[in-house]
Design a protein around this motif. Sequence first.
Motif, PDB file in Angstrom:
ATOM      1  N   SER A   1       0.847  -1.193   0.000  1.00 37.77           N
ATOM      2  CA  SER A   1       0.000   0.000   0.000  1.00 37.77           C
ATOM      3  C   SER A   1       0.880   1.239   0.000  1.00 37.77           C
ATOM      4  CB  SER A   1      -0.938   0.011   1.212  1.00 37.77           C
ATOM      5  OG  SER A   1      -0.204   0.076   2.409  1.00 37.77           O
TER       6      SER A   1
ATOM      7  N   GLN B   1     -12.623   9.303 -10.896  1.00 34.81           N
ATOM      8  CA  GLN B   1     -12.166   8.028 -10.333  1.00 34.81           C
ATOM      9  C   GLN B   1     -12.354   6.843 -11.289  1.00 34.81           C
ATOM     10  OE1 GLN B   1     -13.774   7.368  -6.391  1.00 34.81           O
ATOM     11  NE2 GLN B   1     -13.107   9.387  -5.658  1.00 34.81           N
TER      12      GLN B   1
ATOM     13  N   PHE C   1      -7.508   4.544 -14.373  1.00 37.27           N
ATOM     14  CA  PHE C   1      -6.638   3.533 -14.958  1.00 37.27           C
ATOM     15  C   PHE C   1      -6.734   3.481 -16.490  1.00 37.27           C
ATOM     16  CE2 PHE C   1      -7.254   1.749 -10.626  1.00 37.27           C
ATOM     17  CZ  PHE C   1      -5.925   1.711 -10.244  1.00 37.27           C
TER      18      PHE C   1
ATOM     19  N   ARG D   1      -1.482  -1.127 -13.693  1.00 39.66           N
ATOM     20  CA  ARG D   1      -2.511  -2.173 -13.695  1.00 39.66           C
ATOM     21  C   ARG D   1      -2.154  -3.292 -14.669  1.00 39.66           C
ATOM     22  NH1 ARG D   1      -8.689  -0.930 -15.300  1.00 39.66           N
ATOM     23  NH2 ARG D   1      -7.684  -0.587 -17.299  1.00 39.66           N
TER      24      ARG D   1
ATOM     25  N   GLU E   1      -1.705  -7.160 -13.436  1.00 40.21           N
ATOM     26  CA  GLU E   1      -2.594  -8.205 -13.952  1.00 40.21           C
ATOM     27  C   GLU E   1      -1.824  -9.265 -14.725  1.00 40.21           C
ATOM     28  OE1 GLU E   1      -5.560  -6.140 -16.161  1.00 40.21           O
ATOM     29  OE2 GLU E   1      -6.739  -5.585 -14.383  1.00 40.21           O
TER      30      GLU E   1
ATOM     31  N   ASN F   1      -3.606  -7.479  -8.776  1.00 36.37           N
ATOM     32  CA  ASN F   1      -4.703  -6.524  -8.903  1.00 36.37           C
ATOM     33  C   ASN F   1      -4.273  -5.199  -8.273  1.00 36.37           C
ATOM     34  OD1 ASN F   1      -7.231  -5.501  -9.478  1.00 36.37           O
ATOM     35  ND2 ASN F   1      -8.159  -6.268  -7.603  1.00 36.37           N
ATOM     36  N   VAL F   2      -4.863  -4.100  -8.741  1.00 33.11           N
ATOM     37  CA  VAL F   2      -4.562  -2.765  -8.221  1.00 33.11           C
ATOM     38  C   VAL F   2      -5.879  -2.036  -7.990  1.00 33.11           C
ATOM     39  CG1 VAL F   2      -3.396  -0.564  -8.627  1.00 33.11           C
ATOM     40  CG2 VAL F   2      -2.379  -2.679  -9.481  1.00 33.11           C
ATOM     41  N   TRP F   3      -6.004  -1.373  -6.852  1.00 31.63           N
ATOM     42  CA  TRP F   3      -7.176  -0.534  -6.600  1.00 31.63           C
ATOM     43  C   TRP F   3      -6.759   0.595  -5.663  1.00 31.63           C
ATOM     44  CZ3 TRP F   3      -6.161  -4.992  -4.061  1.00 31.63           C
ATOM     45  CH2 TRP F   3      -6.263  -5.005  -2.666  1.00 31.63           C
ATOM     46  N   PHE F   4      -7.664   1.506  -5.390  1.00 40.72           N
ATOM     47  CA  PHE F   4      -7.316   2.644  -4.541  1.00 40.72           C
ATOM     48  C   PHE F   4      -8.493   3.050  -3.673  1.00 40.72           C
ATOM     49  CE2 PHE F   4      -9.095   4.411  -8.414  1.00 40.72           C
ATOM     50  CZ  PHE F   4      -9.934   5.413  -7.957  1.00 40.72           C
ATOM     51  N   GLU F   5      -8.158   3.749  -2.587  1.00 39.09           N
ATOM     52  CA  GLU F   5      -9.144   4.399  -1.720  1.00 39.09           C
ATOM     53  C   GLU F   5      -8.708   5.847  -1.578  1.00 39.09           C
ATOM     54  OE1 GLU F   5      -9.160   2.250   1.934  1.00 39.09           O
ATOM     55  OE2 GLU F   5     -10.013   0.414   1.043  1.00 39.09           O
TER      56      GLU F   5
ATOM     57  N   THR G   1      -4.748   9.734  -0.745  1.00 38.99           N
ATOM     58  CA  THR G   1      -5.122   8.533  -1.495  1.00 38.99           C
ATOM     59  C   THR G   1      -4.208   7.382  -1.095  1.00 38.99           C
ATOM     60  OG1 THR G   1      -5.802   9.899  -3.379  1.00 38.99           O
ATOM     61  CG2 THR G   1      -5.443   7.558  -3.810  1.00 38.99           C
TER      62      THR G   1
ATOM     63  N   PHE H   1      -3.071   3.659  -2.679  1.00 40.12           N
ATOM     64  CA  PHE H   1      -3.106   2.661  -3.743  1.00 40.12           C
ATOM     65  C   PHE H   1      -2.657   1.323  -3.177  1.00 40.12           C
ATOM     66  CE2 PHE H   1      -3.388   6.228  -6.596  1.00 40.12           C
ATOM     67  CZ  PHE H   1      -4.057   5.718  -7.695  1.00 40.12           C
TER      68      PHE H   1
END
Length: 303
Positions: free
Chosen positions: A234, A247, A251, A270, A274, A279-283, A290, A292
Amino acid sequence: LYILLLAIALAAAYFISSRITESLQHLQKKFGSVRLGKRNEPIEWKRNDEIGALVSEYNRMVQELGVSAEMLARSERESAWREMAKQVAHEIKNPLTPMKLSVQHLQRALKDNSPELPVLIGKISQTLIEQIETLSSIATAFSSFAKMPEAKKEKVNMNEIIFSVINLYKETSSIEISFDNMYARESCFILADKEELLRMLSNVIRNAIQSIPDGREGRVEIKIKTEIQRCIVSVTDNGSGIPHDIQPKIFSPNFTTKSTGMGLGLAMVRSIAESIGGNVWFETKENTGTTFFIDLPLYIESV
């Protein structure tokens, strides 16, 4: 005699029903294995009965599905190439404009025999060199995104990758970068291309640094932990956050919020994740920061 006939009838009923249910189970298995984008095998059925009619319809559907999937894949490839071509043309046109203006300015100075010609030649030469370097970086970025080089997968320690990237940015940035791996019970080993992992993490950290507005004391915190056969990294910043309306596009290969960006950094992140089963995501929270998350499969030693 009646008991004997009843037993024969039950045995015949069981035999017939088992044959029917076996055929239906076979059809159910075939129906459940149908997938768009893969080769679906037709069912062979020699008898011309009700199930045979159902099998014929299934085979016809599979054939039409294959044609539709091929057309869809071709359309998606063409659309992707069109978008990529537009992006390449746009990025190349940006440095070409100042190069053209500089050369025209030099031509006018030569025609007028300007006394500042030597100084002008030096300035224009520097401008041309800078724009050529920009073109070179654009070509490098697009070739990296297209993954032209063959990936050389090996056992890589993710902790070493993180330390390497942190040391790079600590020397070139005033942002405070910290690394916390106390949650990792042991080193996270990944089966991947080392250069790709460096490029992936470098892009995420660079985006985190660039998201911090001027006048704010910037902090980037990196954490790593292991879960069941997974390694999760993270990267948290205290930047401006990602607005809600952009948002879903973050990507996308041709999307960027930077005036000098090409919109390939996070798309490349990404793509690399993959390609190795990650996998990649964010909040994010606007005006707060942010995080990631990069989720990668752990390398498991074969016994």
